[in-house]
Design a protein around this motif. Structure first.
Motif, mmCIF file in Angstrom:
data_model
loop_
_atom_site.group_PDB
_atom_site.id
_atom_site.type_symbol
_atom_site.label_atom_id
_atom_site.label_comp_id
_atom_site.label_asym_id
_atom_site.label_seq_id
_atom_site.Cartn_x
_atom_site.Cartn_y
_atom_site.Cartn_z
ATOM 1 N N LYS A 123 29.956 -22.646 -23.200
ATOM 2 C CA LYS A 123 29.837 -22.538 -21.825
ATOM 3 C C LYS A 123 29.535 -21.193 -21.263
ATOM 4 O O LYS A 123 29.673 -20.992 -19.789
ATOM 5 C CB LYS A 123 30.876 -23.489 -21.262
ATOM 6 N N GLY A 124 29.143 -20.301 -21.968
ATOM 7 C CA GLY A 124 29.089 -19.184 -21.484
ATOM 8 C C GLY A 124 30.332 -18.158 -21.646
ATOM 9 O O GLY A 124 30.276 -16.923 -21.382
ATOM 10 N N GLY A 125 31.325 -18.756 -21.976
ATOM 11 C CA GLY A 125 32.439 -18.069 -22.463
ATOM 12 C C GLY A 125 33.125 -17.919 -23.594
ATOM 13 O O GLY A 125 32.190 -18.413 -24.691
ATOM 14 N N THR A 126 34.323 -17.659 -24.140
ATOM 15 C CA THR A 126 34.642 -17.542 -25.488
ATOM 16 C C THR A 126 36.096 -18.293 -25.690
ATOM 17 O O THR A 126 36.601 -18.342 -24.727
ATOM 18 C CB THR A 126 34.853 -16.153 -25.924
#
Length: 493
Positions: A123-126
């Motif tokens: 989702k674009g994060g880690t």
């Protein structure tokens, strides 16, 4: 890859997969873990052996100092806490490829603990994946199965691999999808290659992975029973095996049965796992401290000396290269993919007038030709010094991109470096304003119809005039100056 009964998305959505990975990594030392035998893949079977790695009576192990140093480097690169004192233990089991009847490993007091690695959450994060421990141990030999003869399998034992130094890297059961497991392994391999502690060659067994997989109902308090998928020889197949195992276990639970704790093998041709044997628990191995080895102490002075060799790691290097050389994230990822490629680029970029142009030239002109020819960077006929020379000539307006492509074509065709090709061919870019204007005037005079189209508002026809002048100049007109002068002349007309 499919089960006998396809599971609906609603059924799959009810369950949460839980995945943990155990990765065995052979260390790239000169000699084995506890003896002076050469540590090298292959060779005549049972020739790289001695009384120590064969476990003959009276032979005593001596710990390989370089193996410890490599294990410390790997531990630090994976954010693990390195214990000043660790203990070797005997892991007892009886198998034909283990002549001692036990493996020297570490159990309750490993070299390093409590590390982590970040993976994408999609989702674009880690998401942070815990690494439980890294411990040192020795490898076993290799069983070679030779089909069937008179209805009985023939098996041969090659003990050359016995005593090869390993580290086992154990993750927490924090992974939730096969894709996360694939990324974790990819990043782990990249980090280990950067440190130089292993070649991570899966085909030769330098890196081997076991995946522990279980499923539980979402929201449940306890994990389900895990099955271990062993000895999968590629990251892609590990991902496929985990996919299959998740669906298999969900199908078992949905049928009202119980998942059995066991070791399973993955058949890549069929895309499914098969039961191998029941899974042992730690007490089955009857661990006890190795009586022939003292405790391992890694004090601050030794650790400081070891960690002086720790290189800048991939993630940090990508971020710095973006900042230092104005690279895109994708280009920085390409260069930092291997330490040697990143080193080669940075050495060239630091001596060039435009690091960005060097990057574009390597990715746009060099890499594609190397791939087409099946060559590694180290085999390139055009050296990094040649890349810098070419980039500087273009930067100074002495070569056009078209001329550059032609010179690179010749360099690869004749297996010559750029400097030699340039000196022989010596194409010159025309940057004299008067000479270019004279050619533009000639083309304008010969094409009144296109001039009228430009006057009528069809400004894109300017590209026609640029092309005609380029043809007239045999590709030697300075493109930037040519475009500027064409527009100036047409507007004046």
């Amino acid at each position: 890859m499919s089960l006998t009964a396809a599971l609906s998305p609603d059924v799959l959505a009810k369950y949460q997969p839980v995945i943990g990975l155990e990765v065995h990594v052979q260390l790239l030392t000169q000699t084995k873990a506890f003896c002076g035998c050469i540590n090298r893949y292959g060779g005549e079977p049972n020739t790289h052996v001695c009384p120590v790695c064969l476990g003959l009576p009276g032979a005593l192990p001596v710990l390989n100092r370089q193996a410890v140093e490599f294990a410390v480097l790997a531990s630090k690169a994976l954010n693990l806490t390195i214990n000043e004192e660790s203990i070797f233990a005997r892991k007892n089991y009886f198998y034909p490829d283990s002549p001692k009847g036990y493996q020297i490993s570490q159990f309750d007091r490993p070299l390093a603990e409590n590390g982590w690695m970040d993976v994408s959450d999609g989702k674009g994060g880690t998401r942070r994946i815990g690494i439980t421990r890294l411990h040192m141990e020795e490898d076993a030999g290799k069983s070679i199965h030779d089909g069937f003869a008179d209805s009985a399998r023939s098996t041969y034992i090659d003990l050359n691999r016995c005593g090869t130094p390993l580290v086992e890297i154990v993750s927490e059961p924090d992974l939730r999808t096969p894709e996360e497991a694939y990324e974790y392994l990819t990043k782990l391999k990249e980090i280990l290659l950067y440190t130089g502690v292993s070649d991570c060659n899966m085909e030769e067994g330098s890196l081997r992975c076991d995946a522990n997989v279980s499923v539980m109902l979402k929201g449940a308090a306890e994990y389900g029973t895990k099955a271990e998928v062993k000895n999968v020889n590629s990251f892609r197949f590990i991902r496929e095996a985990i996919h299959f195992e998740i669906e298999r276990q969900i199908e078992v639970v949905e049928s009202g049965a119980r998942v059995v704790q066991e070791s399973r093998l993955y058949n890549s041709a069929e895309g499914r796992t098969y039961s191998m044997r029941s899974k042992e628990a730690a007490h089955d191995y009857r661990y006890f401290p190795e009586p022939d080895l003292p405790a391992l102490f890694v004090d601050n002075a030794w650790m400081t000396k070891i960690l002086a060799d720790l290189p800048e790691l991939p993630e940090a290097r990508r971020a710095r290269m973006i900042a230092d050389y104005d690279l895109t994230a994708q280009d920085a990822a390409t260069f930092a993919n291997t330490r040697s490629f990143a080193d080669a680029f940075e050495a060239a970029a630091k001596t060039a007038k435009s690091p960005k142009r060097v990057a574009n030239l390597i990715l746009g002109e060099l890499v594609g030709r190397l791939n087409a020819a099946g060559l590694e960077l180290s085999q390139s006929p055009v050296s990094m010094q040649g890349i810098v020379q070419a980039a500087d000539l273009v930067e100074d307006g002495k070569l056009s991109s078209k001329q550059l492509k032609g010179l690179f074509d010749i360099a690869f065709e004749k297996s010559e470096d750029f400097a030699a090709v340039y000196e022989r061919e010596k194409p010159q870019q025309i940057s004299d304003t008067g000479a270019i204007e004279a050619m533009i005037d000639e083309v304008i005079a010969a094409n009144p119809k296109q001039v009228e189209q430009f006057k009528g508002g069809k400004t894109t026809v300017s590209a026609f005039f640029v092309g005609q002048v380029m043809r007239l100049s045999k590709g030697q007109a300075n493109p930037a100056l040519l475009n500027e002068l064409v527009m100036k002349k047409l507007n004046a007309a």
